[in-house]
Design an enzyme around this catalytic site. Structure first.
Site, PDB file in Angstrom:
ATOM      1  CB  CYS A   1      -0.906   0.207   1.279  1.00  0.00           C
ATOM      2  SG  CYS A   1      -1.866  -1.535   1.295  1.00  0.00           S
TER       3      CYS A   1
ATOM      4  CG  HIS B   1      -3.003   3.026   2.782  1.00  0.00           C
ATOM      5  ND1 HIS B   1      -3.718   2.652   1.652  1.00  0.00           N
ATOM      6  CD2 HIS B   1      -2.869   1.725   3.564  1.00  0.00           C
ATOM      7  CE1 HIS B   1      -4.051   1.550   1.528  1.00  0.00           C
ATOM      8  NE2 HIS B   1      -3.539   0.876   2.730  1.00  0.00           N
TER       9      HIS B   1
ATOM     10  CG  ASN C   1      -6.551  -0.920   2.154  1.00  0.00           C
ATOM     11  OD1 ASN C   1      -5.896  -0.397   0.976  1.00  0.00           O
ATOM     12  ND2 ASN C   1      -5.913  -1.729   2.993  1.00  0.00           N
TER      13      ASN C   1
HETATM   14  N1  ACO Z   1     -17.261  -9.659  10.410  1.00  0.00           N
HETATM   15  C1  ACO Z   1     -17.475 -10.193  11.676  1.00  0.00           C
HETATM   16  N2  ACO Z   1     -16.747 -10.575  12.457  1.00  0.00           N
HETATM   17  C2  ACO Z   1     -15.305 -10.688  11.995  1.00  0.00           C
HETATM   18  C3  ACO Z   1     -15.031 -10.296  10.825  1.00  0.00           C
HETATM   19  C4  ACO Z   1     -16.204 -10.053   9.767  1.00  0.00           C
HETATM   20  N3  ACO Z   1     -15.788  -9.355   8.570  1.00  0.00           N
HETATM   21  N4  ACO Z   1     -13.553 -10.284  10.610  1.00  0.00           N
HETATM   22  C5  ACO Z   1     -13.220 -10.920  11.750  1.00  0.00           C
HETATM   23  N5  ACO Z   1     -14.276 -10.881  12.742  1.00  0.00           N
HETATM   24  C6  ACO Z   1     -14.277 -11.276  14.074  1.00  0.00           C
HETATM   25  C7  ACO Z   1     -13.223 -12.255  14.449  1.00  0.00           C
HETATM   26  O1  ACO Z   1     -13.386 -13.674  13.908  1.00  0.00           O
HETATM   27  C8  ACO Z   1     -13.004 -12.129  16.090  1.00  0.00           C
HETATM   28  O2  ACO Z   1     -13.972 -13.230  16.525  1.00  0.00           O
HETATM   29  P1  ACO Z   1     -13.823 -13.735  17.694  1.00  0.00           P
HETATM   30  O3  ACO Z   1     -13.328 -12.690  18.668  1.00  0.00           O
HETATM   31  O4  ACO Z   1     -14.687 -14.843  18.029  1.00  0.00           O
HETATM   32  O5  ACO Z   1     -12.244 -14.507  17.476  1.00  0.00           O
HETATM   33  C9  ACO Z   1     -13.326 -10.736  16.100  1.00  0.00           C
HETATM   34  O6  ACO Z   1     -14.101 -10.262  14.858  1.00  0.00           O
HETATM   35  C10 ACO Z   1     -12.204  -9.813  16.033  1.00  0.00           C
HETATM   36  O7  ACO Z   1     -11.271 -10.148  15.199  1.00  0.00           O
HETATM   37  P2  ACO Z   1     -10.002  -8.929  14.956  1.00  0.00           P
HETATM   38  O8  ACO Z   1      -9.266  -9.422  14.184  1.00  0.00           O
HETATM   39  O9  ACO Z   1      -9.528  -9.127  16.437  1.00  0.00           O
HETATM   40  O10 ACO Z   1     -10.730  -7.672  14.911  1.00  0.00           O
HETATM   41  P3  ACO Z   1      -9.786  -6.126  14.962  1.00  0.00           P
HETATM   42  O11 ACO Z   1     -10.601  -5.447  15.740  1.00  0.00           O
HETATM   43  O12 ACO Z   1      -8.544  -6.508  14.957  1.00  0.00           O
HETATM   44  O13 ACO Z   1     -10.079  -5.875  13.410  1.00  0.00           O
HETATM   45  C11 ACO Z   1      -9.206  -5.309  11.363  1.00  0.00           C
HETATM   46  C12 ACO Z   1      -9.710  -6.459  12.146  1.00  0.00           C
HETATM   47  C13 ACO Z   1     -10.388  -4.575  10.866  1.00  0.00           C
HETATM   48  C14 ACO Z   1      -8.722  -6.182   9.929  1.00  0.00           C
HETATM   49  C15 ACO Z   1      -8.086  -4.561  11.961  1.00  0.00           C
HETATM   50  O14 ACO Z   1      -7.142  -5.737  12.500  1.00  0.00           O
HETATM   51  C16 ACO Z   1      -7.045  -3.700  10.900  1.00  0.00           C
HETATM   52  O15 ACO Z   1      -7.807  -2.893  10.242  1.00  0.00           O
HETATM   53  N6  ACO Z   1      -5.940  -4.099  10.718  1.00  0.00           N
HETATM   54  C17 ACO Z   1      -5.215  -3.308   9.706  1.00  0.00           C
HETATM   55  C18 ACO Z   1      -5.214  -4.063   8.420  1.00  0.00           C
HETATM   56  C19 ACO Z   1      -4.508  -3.090   7.549  1.00  0.00           C
HETATM   57  O16 ACO Z   1      -4.523  -2.012   7.594  1.00  0.00           O
HETATM   58  N7  ACO Z   1      -4.274  -4.016   6.226  1.00  0.00           N
HETATM   59  C20 ACO Z   1      -3.771  -3.106   5.298  1.00  0.00           C
HETATM   60  C21 ACO Z   1      -2.314  -2.671   5.361  1.00  0.00           C
HETATM   61  S1  ACO Z   1      -1.929  -2.146   3.757  1.00  0.00           S
HETATM   62  C22 ACO Z   1      -1.625  -3.036   2.541  1.00  0.00           C
HETATM   63  O17 ACO Z   1      -0.343  -3.256   2.318  1.00  0.00           O
HETATM   64  C23 ACO Z   1      -2.510  -4.058   1.966  1.00  0.00           C
END
Ligand code: ACO
Length: 389
Positions: A114, A254, A284
């Site tokens: 990204c 980003h 994203n």
């Molecule tokens: N819908 C419903 N529930 C979900 C979903 C979904 N789509 N996805 C995950 N969950 C659940 C999980 O299973 C978990 O359930 P559990 O507690 O029963 O195990 C719960 O939600 C919490 O999951 P987490 O992964 O801890 O959720 P978090 O609050 O960390 O949010 C997210 C996840 C949004 C992906 C976050 O970690 C994030 O944004 N991280 C950064 C990602 C990012 O920026 N990526 C791009 C980088 S740039 C590039 O180069 C592409």
């Protein structure tokens, strides 16, 4: 004389098809509420069959070139930042160069997740500042809908397709790129990875069965990293530019997650209106997200000539990059690409003639007005006398 690299044209392309959170509710175990509150995303765009990194790049590039009044044959270098090219080999940049008709331009693709577009922008600026090229077309495009696992709710809700492009041109005036910060921490290379179908796991039935050809992400690890580097990198380029954060009109980060952006905003102590957020519309889009946000910010009138803006990216690698820019594009004029040669040849003398006419009128008026003043006085006195009679 030292050269400066300023942005003189910009364009964007997003596919027609919108995939909303409600559509996703019907496909996987998720909810609009979960996606919105955890990420800020409401919908993302998905490429149609036949639409690819190359075709999306062409669409945004043509707009940017038209705005800069730069015919494709005059383009001197093309850089395409992407992690989702049409083919692993050749570089999609060469395909874009050919289809654009930019026969004189060398072209290469750049992969930094990204962060790729900011890396590409800084790289392009170096070519201009050293005098090697007078212009560079910098594109950021992603076709992520083909790379995400649509059964993995932790990743598929996050990503979308799109493209953004800018034209950088040399200037003798001190403007454009003010400072930059590029970084990489490969110790976390597996936090965001396409594990399969390359050197470590060559294509095989096993690789496909284990779904290793799709994007894998450790969301929490990326979140922690991003929240740290985003604010630090912005602060660094602001200081290196000899500015304070109050001098910055807009930060264009980003668009990975609005919680990451909000954390950085609070750390930097800037008001919400100084932080560009459009993740709700596109999700994203990786290397395309910053140029897409730039074009939206310009369309919304959030950047004016003379403003200082900061672009900041983070992503796979893990990598990060920020660039502070003085915003001073040439007068934009949107004309269709195909009309360039005729329109441009006509537009220049017409503009010169208009300016000459305007300045002649002003100078005539300033010379003639003082001569006419006594006449005005005489006429007014004459009218008064006639009234009395
Ligand atoms: N819908 C419903 N529930 C979900 C979903 C979904 N789509 N996805 C995950 N969950 C659940 C999980 O299973 C978990 O359930 P559990 O507690 O029963 O195990 C719960 O939600 C919490 O999951 P987490 O992964 O801890 O959720 P978090 O609050 O960390 O949010 C997210 C996840 C949004 C992906 C976050 O970690 C994030 O944004 N991280 C950064 C990602 C990012 O920026 N990526 C791009 C980088 S740039 C590039 O180069 C592409």
């Amino acid at each position: 004389m030292s050269k400066y690299a300023r942005i003189t044209g910009w364009g964007k392309y997003v596919p027609e098809r919108r995939l909303t959170n409600f559509d996703l509710e019907k496909m996987i175990d998720t909810s609009d509420e979960w996606i919105r509150t955890r990420t800020g995303i409401r919908e993302r765009r998905i490429a149609a069959p036949g639409e690819t990194c190359c075709s999306m790049s062409l669409a945004s590039a043509r707009q940017a070139l038209a705005m800069a009044h730069l015919p494709p044959s005059d383009v001197e270098l093309i850089i395409v930042a992407t992690s989702t090219p049409d083919y692993l080999v050749p570089a999609v940049a060469s395909m874009v160069q050919d289809r654009l008709g930019a026969g004189n331009a060398p072209a290469f693709s750049l992969q930094a997740g990204c962060t790729g577009w900011v890396y590409a922008l800084v790289t392009a600026s170096q070519f201009i500042q050293t005098g090697a090229y007078r212009n560079v077309l910098v594109i950021g495009t992603e076709h992520l809908s083909v790379g995400v696992d649509w059964t993995d709710r932790a990743t598929c809700v996050l990503f979308g397709d799109g493209s953004g492009a800018v034209v950088l041109e040399a200037s003798d005036q001190p403007t454009g790129l003010l400072s930059f910060d590029l970084g990489s921490d490969g110790s976390d290379y597996d936090a965001l990875i396409f594990p399969g179908c390359a050197g470590v796991h060559p294509p095989s039935h096993d690789v496909i069965n284990q779904r290793l050809h799709y994007l894998r992400m450790d969301g929490r690890r990326v979140f922690k990293f991003a929240s740290r580097v985003l604010a630090d990198s912005v602060r660094k380029v602001v200081i290196d530019s000899g500015l304070t954060i109050d001098d910055i009109a807009l930060i264009i980060p980003h668009q990975a997650n609005d919680r990451i952006i909000e954390l950085a905003r609070r750390r930097l102590k800037v008001p919400p209106e100084k932080m560009m957020v459009n993740i709700d519309r596109y999700g994203n889009t990786s290397a395309a997200s910053i140029p897409l946000a730039l074009v939206d910010a310009l369309d919304e009138g959030r950047i004016q000539p003379g403003d200082r803006v900061v672009f900041v990216g983070f992503g796979a690698g893990l990598t990060w990059a920020a660039a502070a820019f003085h915003w001073e594009p040439q007068e934009p004029m949107s004309i269709p690409v195909l009309d360039w040669p005729v329109r441009e040849r006509l537009a220049q003398p017409v503009a010169r003639a208009r300016t000459a006419l305007w300045s002649a009128r002003i100078s005539l008026a300033t010379k003639v007005e003082p001569l006419l003043l006594p006449l005005y006085g005489f006429a007014a006195g004459y009218r008064k006398r006639r009234k009395k009679e």
